[in-house]
Design a protein around this motif. Structure first.
Motif, short mmCIF file in Angstrom:
data_model
loop_
_atom_site.label_atom_id
_atom_site.label_comp_id
_atom_site.label_asym_id
_atom_site.label_seq_id
_atom_site.Cartn_x
_atom_site.Cartn_y
_atom_site.Cartn_z
N GLN A 299 15.95 106.14 67.87
CA GLN A 299 14.66 105.73 68.38
C GLN A 299 13.96 104.77 67.43
O GLN A 299 14.03 104.92 66.21
CB GLN A 299 13.78 106.95 68.65
N LYS A 300 13.28 103.81 68.02
CA LYS A 300 12.56 102.81 67.25
C LYS A 300 11.28 103.41 66.68
O LYS A 300 10.55 104.09 67.39
CB LYS A 300 12.24 101.64 68.18
N ILE A 301 11.01 103.17 65.41
CA ILE A 301 9.79 103.70 64.80
C ILE A 301 8.93 102.62 64.17
O ILE A 301 7.77 102.86 63.86
CB ILE A 301 10.10 104.80 63.75
N PHE A 302 9.48 101.42 63.97
CA PHE A 302 8.72 100.34 63.34
C PHE A 302 8.21 99.36 64.39
O PHE A 302 8.90 99.04 65.34
CB PHE A 302 9.57 99.61 62.31
N ASP A 303 6.99 98.88 64.18
CA ASP A 303 6.34 97.94 65.10
C ASP A 303 6.44 96.53 64.51
O ASP A 303 5.83 96.24 63.48
CB ASP A 303 4.87 98.34 65.27
N PRO A 304 7.20 95.64 65.15
CA PRO A 304 7.37 94.29 64.63
C PRO A 304 6.03 93.55 64.44
O PRO A 304 5.88 92.77 63.51
CB PRO A 304 8.21 93.59 65.69
N LYS A 305 5.07 93.80 65.31
CA LYS A 305 3.76 93.14 65.20
C LYS A 305 3.06 93.54 63.90
O LYS A 305 2.36 92.73 63.29
CB LYS A 305 2.88 93.49 66.39
N LYS A 306 3.26 94.77 63.48
CA LYS A 306 2.62 95.24 62.24
C LYS A 306 3.29 94.63 61.01
O LYS A 306 2.63 94.39 60.00
CB LYS A 306 2.65 96.77 62.18
N ILE A 307 4.57 94.37 61.11
CA ILE A 307 5.28 93.72 60.00
C ILE A 307 4.70 92.30 59.82
O ILE A 307 4.35 91.90 58.71
CB ILE A 307 6.80 93.67 60.26
N LYS A 308 4.56 91.58 60.93
CA LYS A 308 4.00 90.23 60.87
C LYS A 308 2.56 90.26 60.40
O LYS A 308 2.14 89.44 59.58
CB LYS A 308 4.10 89.56 62.24
N LYS A 309 1.78 91.21 60.89
CA LYS A 309 0.37 91.31 60.50
C LYS A 309 0.22 91.54 59.00
O LYS A 309 -0.61 90.91 58.34
CB LYS A 309 -0.30 92.44 61.28
N CYS A 310 1.05 92.41 58.44
CA CYS A 310 0.99 92.69 57.00
C CYS A 310 1.35 91.44 56.21
O CYS A 310 0.69 91.11 55.22
CB CYS A 310 1.92 93.84 56.65
N ARG A 311 2.34 90.71 56.68
CA ARG A 311 2.74 89.47 56.00
C ARG A 311 1.60 88.46 56.04
O ARG A 311 1.25 87.85 55.02
CB ARG A 311 4.00 88.87 56.65
N MET A 312 1.00 88.31 57.19
CA MET A 312 -0.08 87.33 57.33
C MET A 312 -1.32 87.75 56.53
O MET A 312 -1.97 86.90 55.92
CB MET A 312 -0.41 87.13 58.81
N ASN A 313 -1.61 89.04 56.51
CA ASN A 313 -2.74 89.53 55.71
C ASN A 313 -2.52 89.28 54.22
O ASN A 313 -3.48 89.10 53.46
CB ASN A 313 -2.99 91.02 55.96
N ALA A 314 -1.26 89.29 53.81
CA ALA A 314 -0.93 89.02 52.41
C ALA A 314 -0.93 87.53 52.10
O ALA A 314 -0.77 87.13 50.95
CB ALA A 314 0.44 89.63 52.07
N GLY A 315 -1.07 86.71 53.14
CA GLY A 315 -1.08 85.26 52.94
C GLY A 315 0.28 84.71 52.57
O GLY A 315 0.38 83.73 51.83
N VAL A 316 1.33 85.34 53.09
CA VAL A 316 2.70 84.94 52.75
C VAL A 316 3.37 84.34 53.98
O VAL A 316 3.31 84.92 55.07
CB VAL A 316 3.50 86.18 52.25
N THR A 317 4.00 83.20 53.82
CA THR A 317 4.74 82.58 54.92
C THR A 317 6.13 83.21 55.01
O THR A 317 6.59 83.88 54.07
CB THR A 317 4.90 81.07 54.70
N VAL A 318 6.79 82.97 56.12
CA VAL A 318 8.16 83.49 56.26
C VAL A 318 9.08 82.90 55.18
O VAL A 318 9.83 83.65 54.54
CB VAL A 318 8.71 83.25 57.68
N PRO A 319 9.03 81.59 54.92
CA PRO A 319 9.89 81.07 53.84
C PRO A 319 9.58 81.71 52.48
O PRO A 319 10.50 81.99 51.71
CB PRO A 319 9.59 79.57 53.84
#
Length: 87
Positions: free
Chosen positions: A7-27
């Motif tokens: 079963q899936k337990i991680f939310d992909p949107k939350k992963i992206k949100k945390c990255r964006m809140n940290a001011g970090v780009t994907v690269p």
């Protein structure tokens, strides 16, 4: 709530949100973690399938987040130590 192994337990949107809140780009995250940019992009938009927890740990560490920050609402994570079977 107890979840089965598949079963899936991680939310992909939350992963992206945390990255964006940290001011970090994907690269930038790719450089910090050693992961491929394509892997990070896939994780952030994955709606089906399972996510490798080892990859999530690396991303959480790089973003100064916890695994709990990435969980689907209503899911709690309890980690218990691996039992030592040596005698």
């Amino acid at each position: 709530m107890l979840l089965g192994r598949t079963q899936k337990i991680f939310d992909p949107k939350k992963i992206k949100k945390c990255r964006m809140n940290a001011g970090v780009t994907v690269p930038e995250l790719a450089l910090k973690t050693g992961l491929r940019k394509a892997t990070i992009y896939r994780l952030e938009r994955e709606t089906e399938g399972l996510i490798n927890i080892n990859i999530i740990v690396v991303i959480a560490d790089a973003l100064n987040c916890t695994l709990q920050d990435f969980l689907i609402d209503g899911v709690e994570l309890a980690i218990r130590p691996k039992e030592n079977n040596e005698k």
